[in-house]
Scaffold this motif. Sequence first.
Motif, PDB file in Angstrom:
ATOM      1  N   TYR A   1      29.097  38.986  49.691  1.00 36.04           N
ATOM      2  CA  TYR A   1      29.132  38.694  48.258  1.00 36.04           C
ATOM      3  C   TYR A   1      29.031  39.958  47.408  1.00 36.04           C
ATOM      4  N   SER A   2      28.257  40.954  47.848  1.00 30.68           N
ATOM      5  CA  SER A   2      28.206  42.197  47.077  1.00 30.68           C
ATOM      6  C   SER A   2      29.545  42.918  47.133  1.00 30.68           C
ATOM      7  N   LEU A   3      30.238  42.835  48.294  1.00 34.66           N
ATOM      8  CA  LEU A   3      31.574  43.423  48.381  1.00 34.66           C
ATOM      9  C   LEU A   3      32.532  42.736  47.423  1.00 34.66           C
ATOM     10  N   LEU A   4      32.441  41.409  47.320  1.00 30.65           N
ATOM     11  CA  LEU A   4      33.317  40.650  46.434  1.00 30.65           C
ATOM     12  C   LEU A   4      33.133  41.095  44.986  1.00 30.65           C
ATOM     13  N   ASN A   5      31.888  41.212  44.524  1.00 32.65           N
ATOM     14  CA  ASN A   5      31.624  41.656  43.154  1.00 32.65           C
ATOM     15  C   ASN A   5      31.984  43.122  42.958  1.00 32.65           C
ATOM     16  N   PHE A   6      31.805  43.921  44.014  1.00 22.90           N
ATOM     17  CA  PHE A   6      32.063  45.356  43.955  1.00 22.90           C
ATOM     18  C   PHE A   6      33.546  45.641  43.722  1.00 22.90           C
ATOM     19  N   LEU A   7      34.420  44.925  44.430  1.00 24.72           N
ATOM     20  CA  LEU A   7      35.845  45.217  44.313  1.00 24.72           C
ATOM     21  C   LEU A   7      36.485  44.540  43.110  1.00 24.72           C
ATOM     22  N   SER A   8      35.855  43.487  42.581  1.00 30.02           N
ATOM     23  CA  SER A   8      36.480  42.719  41.507  1.00 30.02           C
ATOM     24  C   SER A   8      36.670  43.539  40.246  1.00 30.02           C
ATOM     25  N   PHE A   9      35.703  44.377  39.908  1.00 28.91           N
ATOM     26  CA  PHE A   9      35.805  45.167  38.681  1.00 28.91           C
ATOM     27  C   PHE A   9      37.079  45.993  38.655  1.00 28.91           C
ATOM     28  N   ALA A  10      37.264  46.824  39.690  1.00 26.86           N
ATOM     29  CA  ALA A  10      38.417  47.714  39.704  1.00 26.86           C
ATOM     30  C   ALA A  10      39.724  46.939  39.814  1.00 26.86           C
ATOM     31  N   ARG A  11      39.738  45.876  40.634  1.00 29.74           N
ATOM     32  CA  ARG A  11      40.971  45.109  40.825  1.00 29.74           C
ATOM     33  C   ARG A  11      41.450  44.506  39.513  1.00 29.74           C
ATOM     34  N   TRP A  12      40.575  43.800  38.797  1.00 25.54           N
ATOM     35  CA  TRP A  12      41.016  43.085  37.595  1.00 25.54           C
ATOM     36  C   TRP A  12      41.192  44.005  36.401  1.00 25.54           C
ATOM     37  N   LEU A  13      40.509  45.140  36.405  1.00 26.88           N
ATOM     38  CA  LEU A  13      40.761  46.134  35.359  1.00 26.88           C
ATOM     39  C   LEU A  13      42.216  46.590  35.397  1.00 26.88           C
ATOM     40  N   PHE A  14      42.703  46.904  36.604  1.00 20.20           N
ATOM     41  CA  PHE A  14      44.061  47.422  36.716  1.00 20.20           C
ATOM     42  C   PHE A  14      45.125  46.329  36.617  1.00 20.20           C
ATOM     43  N   ILE A  15      44.805  45.119  37.071  1.00 21.56           N
ATOM     44  CA  ILE A  15      45.756  44.024  36.892  1.00 21.56           C
ATOM     45  C   ILE A  15      45.939  43.740  35.402  1.00 21.56           C
ATOM     46  N   GLY A  16      44.836  43.749  34.643  1.00 14.49           N
ATOM     47  CA  GLY A  16      44.935  43.586  33.195  1.00 14.49           C
ATOM     48  C   GLY A  16      45.749  44.694  32.564  1.00 14.49           C
TER      49      GLY A  16
ATOM     50  N   VAL B   1      59.101  36.039  30.372  1.00 16.12           N
ATOM     51  CA  VAL B   1      58.078  35.070  29.998  1.00 16.12           C
ATOM     52  C   VAL B   1      57.773  35.187  28.511  1.00 16.12           C
ATOM     53  N   PRO B   2      57.316  34.089  27.874  1.00 19.58           N
ATOM     54  CA  PRO B   2      56.886  34.171  26.473  1.00 19.58           C
ATOM     55  C   PRO B   2      55.757  35.191  26.307  1.00 19.58           C
ATOM     56  N   LEU B   3      55.740  35.879  25.186  1.00 19.04           N
ATOM     57  CA  LEU B   3      54.822  36.993  24.989  1.00 19.04           C
ATOM     58  C   LEU B   3      53.352  36.567  25.007  1.00 19.04           C
ATOM     59  N   PHE B   4      53.064  35.320  24.641  1.00 20.42           N
ATOM     60  CA  PHE B   4      51.655  34.899  24.607  1.00 20.42           C
ATOM     61  C   PHE B   4      51.047  34.856  26.008  1.00 20.42           C
ATOM     62  N   ILE B   5      51.877  34.675  27.044  1.00 20.70           N
ATOM     63  CA  ILE B   5      51.347  34.599  28.416  1.00 20.70           C
ATOM     64  C   ILE B   5      50.765  35.938  28.859  1.00 20.70           C
ATOM     65  N   PRO B   6      51.513  37.068  28.789  1.00 19.13           N
ATOM     66  CA  PRO B   6      50.874  38.347  29.155  1.00 19.13           C
ATOM     67  C   PRO B   6      49.744  38.735  28.213  1.00 19.13           C
ATOM     68  N   ALA B   7      49.842  38.358  26.933  1.00 12.74           N
ATOM     69  CA  ALA B   7      48.772  38.698  25.997  1.00 12.74           C
ATOM     70  C   ALA B   7      47.475  37.988  26.386  1.00 12.74           C
ATOM     71  N   LEU B   8      47.560  36.683  26.675  1.00 11.26           N
ATOM     72  CA  LEU B   8      46.374  35.916  27.055  1.00 11.26           C
ATOM     73  C   LEU B   8      45.804  36.389  28.378  1.00 11.26           C
ATOM     74  N   PHE B   9      46.686  36.643  29.348  1.00  9.58           N
ATOM     75  CA  PHE B   9      46.210  37.024  30.677  1.00  9.58           C
ATOM     76  C   PHE B   9      45.548  38.393  30.662  1.00  9.58           C
ATOM     77  N   SER B  10      46.161  39.381  30.002  1.00 10.93           N
ATOM     78  CA  SER B  10      45.572  40.718  29.970  1.00 10.93           C
ATOM     79  C   SER B  10      44.246  40.709  29.218  1.00 10.93           C
ATOM     80  N   PHE B  11      44.164  39.931  28.125  1.00 13.71           N
ATOM     81  CA  PHE B  11      42.894  39.822  27.393  1.00 13.71           C
ATOM     82  C   PHE B  11      41.812  39.215  28.285  1.00 13.71           C
TER      83      PHE B  11
END
Length: 483
Positions: A386-401, A423-433
Amino acid sequence: MFRKAAAPTVSNGSYLQGQANGKLSSLDSGEPAQEGKVVLKKKVTLLRGISIIIGTIIGAGIFISPKGILKNTGSVGMSLTVWTVCGVLSLFGALCYAELGTCIKKSGGHYTYILEAFGPLPAFVRVWVELLIIRPAATAVISLAFGRYILEPFFMQCEIPELAIKLITAVGITLVMVLNSTSVSWSARIQMFLTFCKLVAILIIIVPGVIQLIKGETQHFKNAFAGNDASVMGLPLAFYSGMYAYSGWFYLNFVTEEVENPEKNIPLAICISMIIVTVGYVLTNVAYFTTISAGELLLSKAVAVTFAERLMGNFSLAVPVFVALSCFGSMNGGVFAVSRMFFVASREGHLPEILSMIHVRKHTPLPAVIVLHPLTMIMLFNGDLYSLLNFLSFARWLFIGLVVAGLIYLRYKRPDMPRPFKVPLFIPALFSFTCLFMVALSLYSDPVNTGIGFAITLTGIPAYYLFIVWDNKPKWFRKLLGK
Protein backbone atom coordinates in the motif's frame (compact mmCIF):
# COMPACT_ATOMS: atom_id res chain seq x y z
CA MET A 1 23.40 -9.56 -31.54
CA PHE A 2 21.97 -6.02 -31.40
CA ARG A 3 21.50 -3.34 -34.01
CA LYS A 4 20.53 0.28 -33.59
CA ALA A 5 16.90 0.85 -34.44
CA ALA A 6 15.60 3.32 -36.97
CA ALA A 7 15.54 6.47 -34.87
CA PRO A 8 13.07 9.18 -35.79
CA THR A 9 12.98 12.56 -34.13
CA VAL A 10 9.72 13.96 -32.81
CA SER A 11 7.07 14.46 -35.48
CA ASN A 12 6.67 17.56 -37.63
CA GLY A 13 10.01 18.97 -36.60
CA SER A 14 8.74 20.91 -33.58
CA TYR A 15 11.97 20.04 -31.77
CA LEU A 16 15.17 18.27 -32.79
CA GLN A 17 17.20 16.29 -30.29
CA GLY A 18 20.61 16.35 -31.90
CA GLN A 19 22.58 14.11 -29.61
CA ALA A 20 21.60 10.73 -30.97
CA ASN A 21 23.39 9.69 -34.13
CA GLY A 22 22.00 8.16 -37.27
CA LYS A 23 18.49 9.64 -37.13
CA LEU A 24 16.18 8.13 -39.70
CA SER A 25 12.69 8.74 -40.94
CA SER A 26 9.68 7.93 -38.77
CA LEU A 27 8.17 4.49 -39.08
CA ASP A 28 4.90 6.10 -40.18
CA SER A 29 6.34 8.72 -42.51
CA GLY A 30 6.21 6.60 -45.63
CA GLU A 31 9.98 6.86 -46.15
CA PRO A 32 11.93 3.60 -46.03
CA ALA A 33 14.37 3.02 -43.24
CA GLN A 34 18.00 2.64 -44.22
CA GLU A 35 18.89 -0.78 -45.51
CA GLY A 36 20.12 -3.10 -42.79
CA LYS A 37 18.29 -1.31 -40.01
CA VAL A 38 16.22 -3.44 -37.65
CA VAL A 39 12.85 -2.04 -36.57
CA LEU A 40 9.98 -3.15 -34.36
CA LYS A 41 7.34 -4.68 -36.62
CA LYS A 42 3.63 -3.81 -36.77
CA LYS A 43 2.24 -6.87 -35.01
CA VAL A 44 -0.43 -5.28 -32.77
CA THR A 45 -3.87 -5.89 -34.31
CA LEU A 46 -7.18 -4.58 -32.91
CA LEU A 47 -7.70 -7.76 -30.89
CA ARG A 48 -4.15 -7.65 -29.53
CA GLY A 49 -4.61 -3.96 -28.73
CA ILE A 50 -7.74 -4.75 -26.72
CA SER A 51 -5.90 -7.56 -24.94
CA ILE A 52 -3.03 -5.18 -24.06
CA ILE A 53 -5.43 -2.65 -22.50
CA ILE A 54 -7.81 -5.05 -20.73
CA GLY A 55 -4.98 -7.41 -19.86
CA THR A 56 -3.01 -4.61 -18.22
CA ILE A 57 -5.90 -2.86 -16.47
CA ILE A 58 -7.41 -5.98 -14.89
CA GLY A 59 -4.68 -7.12 -12.59
CA ALA A 60 -4.50 -6.85 -8.84
CA GLY A 61 -6.55 -3.65 -8.68
CA ILE A 62 -10.03 -5.15 -8.59
CA PHE A 63 -8.85 -7.73 -6.04
CA ILE A 64 -6.85 -5.33 -3.83
CA SER A 65 -8.28 -1.82 -4.29
CA PRO A 66 -11.79 -2.57 -2.92
CA LYS A 67 -10.18 -2.63 0.52
CA GLY A 68 -8.31 0.64 0.03
CA ILE A 69 -11.34 2.44 -1.42
CA LEU A 70 -13.75 1.23 1.28
CA LYS A 71 -11.29 2.15 4.02
CA ASN A 72 -10.93 5.71 2.73
CA THR A 73 -14.59 6.32 1.84
CA GLY A 74 -16.19 4.81 4.93
CA SER A 75 -19.34 3.33 3.37
CA VAL A 76 -20.50 0.80 0.78
CA GLY A 77 -22.46 3.39 -1.21
CA MET A 78 -19.60 5.87 -1.35
CA SER A 79 -17.13 3.17 -2.39
CA LEU A 80 -19.37 2.11 -5.30
CA THR A 81 -19.71 5.78 -6.27
CA VAL A 82 -15.93 6.16 -6.33
CA TRP A 83 -15.60 3.03 -8.50
CA THR A 84 -18.12 4.44 -11.01
CA VAL A 85 -16.64 7.95 -11.07
CA CYS A 86 -13.11 6.55 -11.51
CA GLY A 87 -14.37 4.49 -14.48
CA VAL A 88 -15.88 7.57 -16.15
CA LEU A 89 -12.77 9.66 -15.49
CA SER A 90 -10.55 6.89 -16.86
CA LEU A 91 -12.71 6.76 -20.00
CA PHE A 92 -12.24 10.52 -20.43
CA GLY A 93 -8.48 10.15 -20.06
CA ALA A 94 -8.45 7.22 -22.49
CA LEU A 95 -10.34 9.26 -25.10
CA CYS A 96 -7.74 12.04 -24.76
CA TYR A 97 -4.96 9.53 -25.34
CA ALA A 98 -6.87 8.15 -28.34
CA GLU A 99 -6.69 11.61 -29.92
CA LEU A 100 -2.98 11.96 -29.10
CA GLY A 101 -2.23 8.47 -30.44
CA THR A 102 -3.88 9.19 -33.80
CA CYS A 103 -2.28 12.60 -34.39
CA ILE A 104 1.22 11.81 -33.01
CA LYS A 105 2.07 8.41 -34.44
CA LYS A 106 5.10 7.73 -32.31
CA SER A 107 5.55 5.13 -29.60
CA GLY A 108 6.49 6.21 -26.09
CA GLY A 109 3.17 7.31 -24.63
CA HIS A 110 3.49 9.98 -21.92
CA TYR A 111 7.11 10.73 -22.77
CA THR A 112 6.47 11.38 -26.46
CA TYR A 113 3.44 13.60 -25.87
CA ILE A 114 5.19 15.75 -23.26
CA LEU A 115 8.20 16.03 -25.57
CA GLU A 116 5.95 17.14 -28.41
CA ALA A 117 4.02 19.69 -26.37
CA PHE A 118 6.49 21.05 -23.83
CA GLY A 119 9.99 20.14 -25.02
CA PRO A 120 12.92 18.05 -23.79
CA LEU A 121 13.28 19.00 -20.09
CA PRO A 122 9.84 17.90 -18.80
CA ALA A 123 9.96 14.87 -21.12
CA PHE A 124 13.30 13.81 -19.64
CA VAL A 125 11.97 14.29 -16.09
CA ARG A 126 9.01 12.09 -17.07
CA VAL A 127 11.13 9.20 -18.31
CA TRP A 128 13.55 9.68 -15.41
CA VAL A 129 10.84 9.25 -12.77
CA GLU A 130 9.28 6.39 -14.76
CA LEU A 131 12.58 4.54 -14.72
CA LEU A 132 13.40 5.24 -11.06
CA ILE A 133 9.97 5.06 -9.39
CA ILE A 134 6.82 4.49 -11.36
CA ARG A 135 7.51 1.35 -13.39
CA PRO A 136 9.58 -0.56 -10.78
CA ALA A 137 7.02 0.30 -8.06
CA ALA A 138 4.01 -0.53 -10.26
CA THR A 139 5.55 -3.85 -11.29
CA ALA A 140 6.41 -4.62 -7.66
CA VAL A 141 2.83 -3.90 -6.53
CA ILE A 142 1.17 -6.11 -9.15
CA SER A 143 3.78 -8.85 -8.80
CA LEU A 144 3.34 -8.96 -5.01
CA ALA A 145 -0.35 -9.61 -5.60
CA PHE A 146 0.63 -12.33 -8.08
CA GLY A 147 2.85 -13.97 -5.45
CA ARG A 148 0.17 -13.82 -2.73
CA TYR A 149 -2.61 -15.26 -4.88
CA ILE A 150 -0.58 -18.03 -6.46
CA LEU A 151 0.42 -19.27 -2.98
CA GLU A 152 -3.06 -18.87 -1.48
CA PRO A 153 -4.26 -22.47 -2.29
CA PHE A 154 -1.24 -23.88 -0.44
CA PHE A 155 -1.78 -21.83 2.74
CA MET A 156 -5.55 -21.92 3.17
CA GLN A 157 -5.36 -22.63 6.90
CA CYS A 158 -2.46 -20.39 7.86
CA GLU A 159 -0.67 -17.14 7.08
CA ILE A 160 1.52 -17.05 3.97
CA PRO A 161 5.16 -16.27 4.89
CA GLU A 162 6.19 -12.90 3.47
CA LEU A 163 9.53 -14.29 2.30
CA ALA A 164 7.75 -17.01 0.30
CA ILE A 165 5.57 -14.37 -1.37
CA LYS A 166 8.57 -12.28 -2.34
CA LEU A 167 10.57 -15.24 -3.63
CA ILE A 168 7.78 -16.54 -5.88
CA THR A 169 7.17 -12.94 -6.96
CA ALA A 170 10.81 -12.59 -8.00
CA VAL A 171 10.46 -15.73 -10.13
CA GLY A 172 7.34 -14.27 -11.80
CA ILE A 173 9.08 -10.96 -12.56
CA THR A 174 12.02 -12.80 -14.12
CA LEU A 175 9.70 -14.91 -16.31
CA VAL A 176 7.97 -11.77 -17.59
CA MET A 177 11.33 -10.17 -18.46
CA VAL A 178 12.48 -13.32 -20.29
CA LEU A 179 9.21 -13.57 -22.22
CA ASN A 180 9.34 -9.95 -23.40
CA SER A 181 13.00 -10.30 -24.34
CA THR A 182 12.40 -13.43 -26.41
CA SER A 183 9.43 -12.80 -28.72
CA VAL A 184 6.92 -10.04 -29.43
CA SER A 185 4.49 -12.53 -31.00
CA TRP A 186 4.57 -14.95 -28.08
CA SER A 187 4.24 -12.10 -25.60
CA ALA A 188 1.13 -10.91 -27.47
CA ARG A 189 -0.35 -14.43 -27.70
CA ILE A 190 0.16 -15.09 -24.01
CA GLN A 191 -1.33 -11.68 -23.25
CA MET A 192 -4.49 -12.61 -25.18
CA PHE A 193 -4.77 -15.91 -23.30
CA LEU A 194 -4.25 -14.20 -19.95
CA THR A 195 -6.85 -11.56 -20.84
CA PHE A 196 -9.34 -14.38 -21.38
CA CYS A 197 -8.40 -15.76 -17.94
CA LYS A 198 -8.98 -12.33 -16.39
CA LEU A 199 -12.47 -12.07 -17.86
CA VAL A 200 -13.24 -15.60 -16.63
CA ALA A 201 -12.06 -14.62 -13.12
CA ILE A 202 -14.31 -11.55 -13.18
CA LEU A 203 -17.30 -13.63 -14.36
CA ILE A 204 -16.66 -16.22 -11.65
CA ILE A 205 -17.31 -13.41 -9.16
CA ILE A 206 -20.09 -11.52 -11.00
CA VAL A 207 -22.37 -14.48 -11.85
CA PRO A 208 -22.72 -15.80 -8.25
CA GLY A 209 -23.16 -12.20 -7.11
CA VAL A 210 -26.05 -11.67 -9.52
CA ILE A 211 -27.60 -14.94 -8.29
CA GLN A 212 -27.29 -13.66 -4.71
CA LEU A 213 -29.08 -10.43 -5.67
CA ILE A 214 -31.88 -12.42 -7.29
CA LYS A 215 -32.22 -14.36 -4.03
CA GLY A 216 -32.65 -11.06 -2.20
CA GLU A 217 -29.26 -10.89 -0.48
CA THR A 218 -29.23 -7.08 -0.25
CA GLN A 219 -28.71 -6.56 3.49
CA HIS A 220 -25.28 -4.97 2.99
CA PHE A 221 -26.75 -2.34 0.67
CA LYS A 222 -29.27 -1.05 3.21
CA ASN A 223 -28.25 2.40 4.45
CA ALA A 224 -25.42 2.15 1.93
CA PHE A 225 -24.06 5.61 2.73
CA ALA A 226 -24.17 5.13 6.49
CA GLY A 227 -20.89 4.65 8.27
CA ASN A 228 -17.76 6.68 8.79
CA ASP A 229 -17.91 9.97 6.92
CA ALA A 230 -15.45 10.37 4.06
CA SER A 231 -12.82 12.98 4.90
CA VAL A 232 -10.67 15.32 2.89
CA MET A 233 -7.76 13.15 4.02
CA GLY A 234 -9.30 9.92 2.72
CA LEU A 235 -11.01 10.84 -0.54
CA PRO A 236 -7.86 11.53 -2.61
CA LEU A 237 -6.39 8.23 -1.42
CA ALA A 238 -9.65 6.47 -2.34
CA PHE A 239 -9.51 8.01 -5.81
CA TYR A 240 -5.85 7.02 -6.11
CA SER A 241 -6.80 3.42 -5.34
CA GLY A 242 -9.63 3.53 -7.87
CA MET A 243 -7.62 5.21 -10.59
CA TYR A 244 -4.82 2.72 -9.96
CA ALA A 245 -7.28 -0.14 -10.48
CA TYR A 246 -8.27 1.38 -13.84
CA SER A 247 -4.75 2.40 -14.85
CA GLY A 248 -3.51 0.72 -18.00
CA TRP A 249 -5.78 2.42 -20.54
CA PHE A 250 -2.76 4.42 -21.76
CA TYR A 251 -0.45 1.48 -22.51
CA LEU A 252 -1.48 0.97 -26.13
CA ASN A 253 -0.11 4.47 -26.84
CA PHE A 254 3.31 3.23 -25.76
CA VAL A 255 3.45 0.91 -28.79
CA THR A 256 1.79 3.14 -31.43
CA GLU A 257 4.43 2.39 -34.06
CA GLU A 258 3.66 -1.33 -33.75
CA VAL A 259 -0.14 -0.95 -34.14
CA GLU A 260 -1.76 -1.84 -37.46
CA ASN A 261 -3.88 1.05 -38.82
CA PRO A 262 -3.50 3.18 -35.64
CA GLU A 263 -6.01 5.84 -36.77
CA LYS A 264 -8.78 3.25 -36.53
CA ASN A 265 -7.53 0.62 -34.11
CA ILE A 266 -6.31 2.84 -31.24
CA PRO A 267 -9.67 4.62 -30.60
CA LEU A 268 -11.63 1.40 -31.14
CA ALA A 269 -9.44 -0.65 -28.80
CA ILE A 270 -9.56 2.04 -26.11
CA CYS A 271 -13.36 2.52 -26.21
CA ILE A 272 -14.20 -1.20 -26.29
CA SER A 273 -11.76 -1.97 -23.48
CA MET A 274 -12.91 0.81 -21.16
CA ILE A 275 -16.60 -0.10 -21.49
CA ILE A 276 -15.86 -3.76 -20.69
CA VAL A 277 -13.62 -2.91 -17.73
CA THR A 278 -15.87 -0.26 -16.15
CA VAL A 279 -18.99 -2.45 -16.28
CA GLY A 280 -17.01 -5.44 -15.01
CA TYR A 281 -15.45 -3.54 -12.09
CA VAL A 282 -18.70 -2.04 -10.82
CA LEU A 283 -20.54 -5.37 -11.06
CA THR A 284 -17.66 -7.15 -9.31
CA ASN A 285 -17.82 -4.76 -6.36
CA VAL A 286 -21.60 -5.14 -6.17
CA ALA A 287 -21.07 -8.93 -6.15
CA TYR A 288 -18.61 -8.67 -3.25
CA PHE A 289 -21.14 -6.84 -1.08
CA THR A 290 -23.88 -9.41 -1.70
CA THR A 291 -21.86 -11.84 0.42
CA ILE A 292 -19.26 -9.89 2.41
CA SER A 293 -20.02 -7.03 4.79
CA ALA A 294 -17.95 -3.86 4.82
CA GLY A 295 -16.22 -4.91 8.04
CA GLU A 296 -15.36 -8.36 6.72
CA LEU A 297 -13.99 -6.90 3.49
CA LEU A 298 -11.64 -4.62 5.41
CA LEU A 299 -10.32 -7.61 7.39
CA SER A 300 -9.77 -9.78 4.30
CA LYS A 301 -6.32 -9.91 2.73
CA ALA A 302 -7.65 -11.58 -0.42
CA VAL A 303 -11.16 -10.30 -1.09
CA ALA A 304 -11.85 -12.48 -4.13
CA VAL A 305 -10.77 -15.62 -2.28
CA THR A 306 -12.91 -14.78 0.76
CA PHE A 307 -15.91 -14.26 -1.54
CA ALA A 308 -15.30 -17.57 -3.35
CA GLU A 309 -14.93 -19.51 -0.09
CA ARG A 310 -18.36 -18.32 1.03
CA LEU A 311 -20.20 -19.35 -2.14
CA MET A 312 -18.28 -21.99 -4.08
CA GLY A 313 -16.88 -24.51 -1.64
CA ASN A 314 -13.99 -26.52 -3.09
CA PHE A 315 -14.20 -24.67 -6.43
CA SER A 316 -12.94 -21.59 -4.59
CA LEU A 317 -9.42 -23.03 -4.96
CA ALA A 318 -9.59 -22.10 -8.66
CA VAL A 319 -10.19 -18.41 -7.93
CA PRO A 320 -6.70 -17.51 -6.64
CA VAL A 321 -5.20 -19.32 -9.65
CA PHE A 322 -7.25 -17.17 -12.04
CA VAL A 323 -6.36 -14.05 -10.06
CA ALA A 324 -2.64 -14.94 -10.15
CA LEU A 325 -2.87 -15.38 -13.94
CA SER A 326 -4.65 -12.03 -14.11
CA CYS A 327 -1.81 -10.35 -12.20
CA PHE A 328 0.77 -12.06 -14.41
CA GLY A 329 -0.97 -10.68 -17.48
CA SER A 330 -0.88 -7.18 -16.03
CA MET A 331 2.82 -7.54 -15.32
CA ASN A 332 3.43 -8.76 -18.87
CA GLY A 333 1.44 -5.95 -20.51
CA GLY A 334 3.09 -3.26 -18.41
CA VAL A 335 6.63 -4.41 -19.17
CA PHE A 336 5.79 -4.87 -22.87
CA ALA A 337 4.50 -1.30 -23.14
CA VAL A 338 6.83 0.69 -20.88
CA SER A 339 9.98 -0.86 -22.35
CA ARG A 340 8.98 1.02 -25.54
CA MET A 341 9.09 4.30 -23.63
CA PHE A 342 12.69 3.64 -22.63
CA PHE A 343 13.40 2.53 -26.21
CA VAL A 344 12.03 5.81 -27.64
CA ALA A 345 13.72 7.98 -24.97
CA SER A 346 17.05 6.35 -25.84
CA ARG A 347 16.33 6.92 -29.53
CA GLU A 348 15.90 10.62 -28.76
CA GLY A 349 19.17 10.77 -26.81
CA HIS A 350 17.63 10.95 -23.31
CA LEU A 351 18.78 7.51 -22.10
CA PRO A 352 21.92 5.46 -22.83
CA GLU A 353 22.11 4.46 -26.49
CA ILE A 354 22.09 0.73 -25.77
CA LEU A 355 18.42 0.95 -24.70
CA SER A 356 17.39 1.80 -28.28
CA MET A 357 18.98 -1.34 -29.69
CA ILE A 358 16.91 -4.23 -31.04
CA HIS A 359 17.84 -7.90 -31.11
CA VAL A 360 18.65 -8.77 -34.73
CA ARG A 361 16.80 -12.10 -34.83
CA LYS A 362 14.13 -11.73 -32.16
CA HIS A 363 13.15 -8.12 -33.04
CA THR A 364 12.64 -7.23 -29.37
CA PRO A 365 14.03 -4.16 -27.51
CA LEU A 366 15.88 -6.51 -25.17
CA PRO A 367 18.07 -3.92 -23.31
CA ALA A 368 15.03 -1.69 -22.66
CA VAL A 369 13.24 -4.68 -21.13
CA ILE A 370 15.97 -6.05 -18.86
CA VAL A 371 16.93 -2.61 -17.45
CA LEU A 372 13.74 -2.85 -15.36
CA HIS A 373 14.71 -6.11 -13.65
CA PRO A 374 17.21 -4.91 -10.98
CA LEU A 375 15.17 -1.79 -10.14
CA THR A 376 11.99 -3.83 -9.70
CA MET A 377 13.79 -6.28 -7.43
CA ILE A 378 14.96 -3.40 -5.21
CA MET A 379 11.37 -2.15 -4.92
CA LEU A 380 10.10 -5.67 -4.26
CA PHE A 381 12.32 -6.32 -1.25
CA ASN A 382 12.15 -2.76 0.18
CA GLY A 383 8.53 -1.69 0.56
CA ASP A 384 5.01 -2.81 1.38
CA LEU A 385 2.16 -2.94 -1.11
CA TYR A 386 0.00 0.00 0.00
CA SER A 387 2.86 2.44 0.63
CA LEU A 388 4.21 1.61 -2.83
CA LEU A 389 0.77 2.32 -4.32
CA ASN A 390 0.59 5.78 -2.70
CA PHE A 391 4.27 6.43 -3.45
CA LEU A 392 3.97 5.95 -7.21
CA SER A 393 0.55 7.58 -7.61
CA PHE A 394 1.79 11.14 -7.13
CA ALA A 395 4.32 11.09 -9.95
CA ARG A 396 2.14 9.00 -12.29
CA TRP A 397 -0.96 11.23 -12.14
CA LEU A 398 1.02 14.46 -12.12
CA PHE A 399 2.46 13.60 -15.53
CA ILE A 400 -0.74 12.11 -16.93
CA GLY A 401 -2.48 15.39 -16.05
CA LEU A 402 0.36 17.26 -17.77
CA VAL A 403 0.00 15.11 -20.91
CA VAL A 404 -3.71 15.85 -21.22
CA ALA A 405 -3.08 19.55 -20.56
CA GLY A 406 -0.58 19.27 -23.43
CA LEU A 407 -3.40 18.08 -25.69
CA ILE A 408 -5.22 21.37 -25.02
CA TYR A 409 -1.99 23.30 -25.61
CA LEU A 410 -1.39 21.53 -28.93
CA ARG A 411 -4.91 22.48 -30.08
CA TYR A 412 -3.78 26.12 -29.98
CA LYS A 413 -0.08 25.70 -30.72
CA ARG A 414 -0.63 23.51 -33.81
CA PRO A 415 -4.24 23.81 -34.97
CA ASP A 416 -3.40 22.41 -38.42
CA MET A 417 -2.12 19.07 -37.06
CA PRO A 418 -4.17 16.21 -38.60
CA ARG A 419 -6.54 14.82 -35.96
CA PRO A 420 -8.40 11.73 -37.26
CA PHE A 421 -10.03 11.37 -33.82
CA LYS A 422 -10.96 14.47 -31.82
CA VAL A 423 -12.61 14.79 -28.40
CA PRO A 424 -14.68 17.74 -27.11
CA LEU A 425 -12.47 20.23 -25.28
CA PHE A 426 -14.29 19.88 -21.95
CA ILE A 427 -13.10 16.24 -21.64
CA PRO A 428 -9.33 16.99 -21.50
CA ALA A 429 -10.03 20.10 -19.41
CA LEU A 430 -12.00 18.13 -16.79
CA PHE A 431 -9.59 15.20 -16.75
CA SER A 432 -6.40 17.27 -16.42
CA PHE A 433 -7.99 19.38 -13.66
CA THR A 434 -9.03 16.22 -11.79
CA CYS A 435 -5.52 14.73 -12.00
CA LEU A 436 -3.81 17.91 -10.80
CA PHE A 437 -6.42 18.40 -8.05
CA MET A 438 -5.83 14.85 -6.74
CA VAL A 439 -2.09 15.46 -6.78
CA ALA A 440 -2.51 18.68 -4.80
CA LEU A 441 -4.77 17.00 -2.23
CA SER A 442 -2.35 14.09 -1.87
CA LEU A 443 0.38 16.50 -0.75
CA TYR A 444 -1.91 17.38 2.16
CA SER A 445 -3.36 13.95 2.96
CA ASP A 446 -0.18 11.86 2.61
CA PRO A 447 2.73 14.32 2.80
CA VAL A 448 5.43 11.73 3.53
CA ASN A 449 4.97 9.44 0.51
CA THR A 450 4.04 12.24 -1.90
CA GLY A 451 6.88 14.37 -0.57
CA ILE A 452 9.36 11.59 -1.30
CA GLY A 453 7.87 11.14 -4.76
CA PHE A 454 8.03 14.89 -5.39
CA ALA A 455 11.65 15.12 -4.23
CA ILE A 456 12.75 12.23 -6.46
CA THR A 457 10.84 13.76 -9.39
CA LEU A 458 12.77 17.02 -8.94
CA THR A 459 16.08 15.16 -9.18
CA GLY A 460 15.30 14.81 -12.88
CA ILE A 461 16.12 18.51 -13.42
CA PRO A 462 19.81 18.41 -12.37
CA ALA A 463 20.08 14.98 -14.02
CA TYR A 464 18.92 16.52 -17.32
CA TYR A 465 21.64 19.17 -17.24
CA LEU A 466 24.26 16.65 -16.10
CA PHE A 467 23.51 13.87 -18.59
CA ILE A 468 21.96 15.70 -21.55
CA VAL A 469 22.95 19.38 -21.68
CA TRP A 470 26.54 19.18 -20.43
CA ASP A 471 28.62 18.76 -23.58
CA ASN A 472 32.17 18.65 -22.21
CA LYS A 473 31.84 15.37 -20.38
CA PRO A 474 35.01 13.37 -19.59
CA LYS A 475 35.74 10.49 -21.91
CA TRP A 476 35.03 7.83 -19.25
CA PHE A 477 31.68 9.48 -18.50
CA ARG A 478 30.68 9.36 -22.18
CA LYS A 479 31.60 5.67 -22.35
CA LEU A 480 29.46 5.02 -19.29
CA LEU A 481 26.48 6.62 -21.07
CA GLY A 482 27.11 4.67 -24.26
CA LYS A 483 27.91 7.79 -26.29
